[in-house]
Motif scaffolding. Structure first.
Motif, short mmCIF file in Angstrom:
data_model
loop_
_atom_site.label_atom_id
_atom_site.label_comp_id
_atom_site.label_asym_id
_atom_site.label_seq_id
_atom_site.Cartn_x
_atom_site.Cartn_y
_atom_site.Cartn_z
N ILE A 62 0.87 -1.17 0.00
CA ILE A 62 0.00 0.00 0.00
C ILE A 62 0.91 1.22 0.00
O ILE A 62 1.83 1.32 0.82
CB ILE A 62 -0.94 0.00 1.22
CG1 ILE A 62 -1.89 -1.18 1.11
CG2 ILE A 62 -1.68 1.32 1.33
CD1 ILE A 62 -2.71 -1.44 2.33
N THR A 63 0.66 2.12 -0.94
CA THR A 63 1.44 3.34 -1.03
C THR A 63 0.54 4.53 -0.77
O THR A 63 -0.54 4.64 -1.36
CB THR A 63 2.09 3.48 -2.42
OG1 THR A 63 2.90 2.33 -2.67
CG2 THR A 63 2.95 4.73 -2.52
N VAL A 64 0.95 5.39 0.13
CA VAL A 64 0.22 6.61 0.47
C VAL A 64 1.11 7.78 0.13
O VAL A 64 2.27 7.83 0.54
CB VAL A 64 -0.15 6.67 1.97
CG1 VAL A 64 -0.91 7.95 2.29
CG2 VAL A 64 -0.92 5.44 2.40
N GLU A 65 0.59 8.73 -0.65
CA GLU A 65 1.29 9.97 -0.91
C GLU A 65 0.36 11.09 -0.51
O GLU A 65 -0.85 11.03 -0.78
CB GLU A 65 1.67 10.09 -2.38
CG GLU A 65 2.71 9.05 -2.79
CD GLU A 65 3.16 9.18 -4.21
OE1 GLU A 65 4.35 9.46 -4.41
OE2 GLU A 65 2.32 9.02 -5.10
N GLY A 66 0.90 12.11 0.15
CA GLY A 66 0.02 13.16 0.61
C GLY A 66 0.76 14.41 1.04
O GLY A 66 1.98 14.50 0.96
N THR A 67 -0.04 15.37 1.51
CA THR A 67 0.46 16.63 2.03
C THR A 67 -0.26 16.93 3.34
O THR A 67 -1.49 16.88 3.40
CB THR A 67 0.21 17.78 1.03
OG1 THR A 67 0.84 17.47 -0.21
CG2 THR A 67 0.76 19.10 1.57
N ILE A 68 0.51 17.23 4.37
CA ILE A 68 -0.03 17.66 5.65
C ILE A 68 0.44 19.11 5.86
O ILE A 68 1.52 19.48 5.40
CB ILE A 68 0.44 16.75 6.81
CG1 ILE A 68 -0.23 17.12 8.13
CG2 ILE A 68 1.95 16.72 6.92
CD1 ILE A 68 0.03 16.12 9.27
N VAL A 69 -0.38 19.92 6.53
CA VAL A 69 -0.06 21.33 6.70
C VAL A 69 0.55 21.58 8.07
O VAL A 69 -0.04 21.24 9.09
CB VAL A 69 -1.32 22.21 6.51
CG1 VAL A 69 -0.98 23.68 6.69
CG2 VAL A 69 -1.93 21.97 5.13
N GLY A 70 1.75 22.18 8.06
CA GLY A 70 2.43 22.59 9.29
C GLY A 70 2.20 24.06 9.55
O GLY A 70 1.93 24.83 8.63
N SER A 71 2.31 24.47 10.79
CA SER A 71 2.00 25.85 11.18
C SER A 71 3.04 26.87 10.73
O SER A 71 2.74 28.05 10.62
CB SER A 71 1.82 25.95 12.69
OG SER A 71 3.01 25.55 13.34
N ASP A 72 4.28 26.41 10.46
CA ASP A 72 5.34 27.34 10.04
C ASP A 72 6.50 26.54 9.45
O ASP A 72 6.46 25.31 9.40
CB ASP A 72 5.81 28.20 11.22
CG ASP A 72 6.31 27.38 12.39
OD1 ASP A 72 7.19 26.52 12.19
OD2 ASP A 72 5.83 27.60 13.51
N GLY A 73 7.53 27.25 8.99
CA GLY A 73 8.67 26.62 8.36
C GLY A 73 9.54 25.79 9.27
O GLY A 73 10.48 25.15 8.82
N GLY A 74 9.24 25.78 10.55
CA GLY A 74 10.01 24.99 11.50
C GLY A 74 9.41 23.63 11.78
O GLY A 74 9.77 22.96 12.75
N LYS A 75 8.48 23.19 10.95
CA LYS A 75 7.81 21.90 11.15
C LYS A 75 8.21 20.90 10.08
O LYS A 75 8.62 21.25 8.98
CB LYS A 75 6.28 22.07 11.11
CG LYS A 75 5.72 22.96 12.19
CD LYS A 75 5.85 22.32 13.56
CE LYS A 75 5.12 23.08 14.63
NZ LYS A 75 5.94 24.07 15.32
N THR A 76 8.07 19.64 10.41
CA THR A 76 8.21 18.55 9.46
C THR A 76 7.12 17.53 9.77
O THR A 76 6.36 17.69 10.73
CB THR A 76 9.62 17.92 9.51
OG1 THR A 76 9.76 17.04 8.38
CG2 THR A 76 9.85 17.17 10.80
N ALA A 77 7.02 16.50 8.95
CA ALA A 77 6.01 15.46 9.16
C ALA A 77 6.65 14.23 9.76
O ALA A 77 7.83 13.95 9.53
CB ALA A 77 5.34 15.10 7.83
N ALA A 78 5.86 13.49 10.54
CA ALA A 78 6.31 12.24 11.14
C ALA A 78 5.17 11.24 11.11
O ALA A 78 4.00 11.62 11.24
CB ALA A 78 6.77 12.47 12.58
#
Length: 111
Positions: free
Chosen positions: A28-44
């Motif tokens: 199963i492959t998931v591709e997506g975009t999550i929104v962070g509050s500012d440029g100091g965020k990343t996804a986990a």
């Protein structure tokens, strides 16, 4: 048992859209975009769980980026990701949950 690979594939300042796509197959492959509050965020990747009904729930969250400059943008940040999941059980549905600037979910069913 699941084997999972999670990769942040890019960022886009000012992007305010949560989204995802799911591809069913040998994995199963998931591709997506999550929104962070500012440029100091990343996804986990927070969790990957398959329940008895065959629903695979994948939870992604935004977290502080330890490699970010101390002078980050204050604009919303779209964080693109890719997840590859191999399970020993067949998933009939995949539920994507985002915990970022806001909460967002989407559910996909195998055709």
């Amino acid at each position: 048992m699941t084997e999972t690979t999670f990769t942040v594939t890019g960022t886009d300042h000012g992007l305010e859209t949560n989204e995802s796509t799911v591809t069913f197959g040998d994995q199963i492959t998931v591709e997506g975009t999550i929104v962070g509050s500012d440029g100091g965020k990343t996804a986990a990747l927070s969790a990957v769980v398959i329940d008895d009904a065959g629903t695979l729930t994948v939870t992604i969250e935004t977290v502080p980026d330890e490699n970010a400059s101390p002078f980050v943008t204050q604009a919303l940040l779209g964080i693109q990701y890719r997840i590859e999941i191999q399970t020993d059980r067949q998933a009939e549905r995949v539920r994507i949950e985002h915990s970022g600037v806001d909460e967002w979910t989407a559910t996909y069913t195998q055709a």
